[in-house]
Design a protein around this motif. Structure first.
Motif, short mmCIF file in Angstrom:
data_model
loop_
_atom_site.label_atom_id
_atom_site.label_comp_id
_atom_site.label_asym_id
_atom_site.label_seq_id
_atom_site.Cartn_x
_atom_site.Cartn_y
_atom_site.Cartn_z
N VAL A 196 -7.31 -1.52 10.97
CA VAL A 196 -8.12 -0.33 10.61
C VAL A 196 -8.84 0.97 11.00
O VAL A 196 -10.28 -0.25 11.31
CB VAL A 196 -8.97 -0.54 9.14
N GLY A 229 0.78 -1.25 0.62
CA GLY A 229 -0.49 -0.27 0.18
C GLY A 229 0.73 1.10 -0.49
O GLY A 229 1.70 1.14 0.10
N PHE A 249 -0.19 -4.97 3.63
CA PHE A 249 -1.35 -5.30 3.87
C PHE A 249 -1.63 -5.87 3.83
O PHE A 249 -0.92 -6.61 2.73
CB PHE A 249 -2.36 -4.05 4.80
N LEU A 296 -5.97 3.03 3.19
CA LEU A 296 -4.58 2.72 3.46
C LEU A 296 -3.39 3.07 3.01
O LEU A 296 -3.13 3.86 2.09
CB LEU A 296 -5.03 0.58 3.23
#
Length: 323
Positions: A296, A170, A175, A323
């Motif tokens: 998150v 990302g 992630f 993200l």
């Protein structure tokens, strides 16, 4: 922060459906309706379930490759839960020439002569650091279920399931995303979901776990949270052993120390990023499909939807995540 479009979609092998949910015949271009549905999602990361590869019922289409082209995926994988052909009563007729164990296909295998397959796929526009896949054995029994195009309940045997995990790059670091399709047998699917959490424990957070879990409400996030707590409680066993050994030693004369309480293990904050019915697609009443996340924050989660498409008895889930 960059905002990504994250989606999951149970394809029902790309079956076109009428507005009332009745199946329609595949058109001359059997991959056309699927390509249209995927292009409309415009997803950066897409998990697919009930995906056909080279099956006669869906025109011999490599549905993962069709979806990848429609969304402009930079990389993708299809994990074959089984190699064989669907049968009305037996569920699946295995292919004699099928490879042993799980077989994973990617862009390099498009157009090969592998036997017909069925499984789970994960597609992404982002760079991929790492791929992994696993297969789950079917439950030893099935259940009577409603099947599109048939009246009443149809006895359906369980089938092998597949999951794919990818570590994606990302804008702010790596992630992990998981695509999964779990058993419809109660309890069996919960065990599979807990196994997925343990399976990715060594991969970097945040985690996004996407798919059709055949579970409703808070059950999926509770199962994942429980699996997380079990992982963190393992080192505490060693702490208890050391404490017991210290108590067993002869007492020493020493100043009394202030007792410090260790923090209790808490369930991680798994959350369901989209809460809306997805099944049946023509009149949604229940949510089997989920986008679960940990690491998150809620502030990073944007608009979500479950748009209607021209294929499948499930609606896809789509959510924007920073993200």
């Amino acid at each position: 922060m960059s905002q990504l479009r994250i989606a999951t979609f149970n394809l029902l092998h790309g079956q076109p459906l009428a507005p009332d949910g009745a199946p329609r015949p595949f058109p001359a271009d059997p991959g056309g309706p699927l390509a249209e549905a995927v292009a409309a999602l415009d997803a950066d990361v897409l998990a697919l379930q009930e995906v056909d590869r080279g099956q006669a019922r869906s025109g011999g289409t490599d549905q993962t490759a069709v979806a990848a082209k429609a969304m402009g995926a930079a990389d993708w994988r299809f994990a074959a839960a089984l190699h064989g052909r669907p049968a009305p009563v037996a569920g699946w007729l295995p292919e004699a020439s099928a490879p042993a164990g799980i077989r994973v296909y990617g862009p390099a295998e498009v157009g090969d002569d592998a036997p017909p397959a069925y499984g789970t796929a994960l597609l992404t526009r982002l760079p991929v650091r790492h791929w992994r896949a696993r297969r789950f054995a079917p439950a030893p029994f099935g259940l009577p279920l409603r099947v599109a195009g048939r009246r009443g309940l149809t006895p359906v045997p369980d089938e092998p399931r597949a999951a794919l995990a990818a570590v994606l790059e990302g804008a702010h670091g790596p992630f992990t995303v998981v695509a999964a399709h779990l058993s419809f047998v109660p309890g069996w699917n919960m065990a599979q979901l807990a196994a997925i959490r343990r399976w990715i424990a060594d991969l970097p957070q945040p985690y996004l776990v996407l798919g059709d879990f055949n579970l409703v409400g808070a059950v999926p996030r509770t199962v994942l949270g429980g699996a997380s707590a079990l992982e963190r409680s393992a080192p505490r066993v060693r702490v208890r052993e050391l404490r017991a050994a210290r108590r067993a030693r002869p007492a020493l004369v020493e100043p009394r120390r202030r007792r410090v309480r260790e923090p209790r293990a808490r369930l991680q904050g798994w959350s369901d990023l989209v809460r809306t019915p997805t099944y049946p697609s023509h009149r949604p009443a229940v949510q089997f499909d989920h986008v679960l996340a940990v690491g998150v924050p809620r502030s990073a989660v944007g608009a979500a939807s479950a748009p209607r498409t021209g294929v499948s008895d499930h609606r896809p889930l789509l959510v924007r995540v920073s993200l």
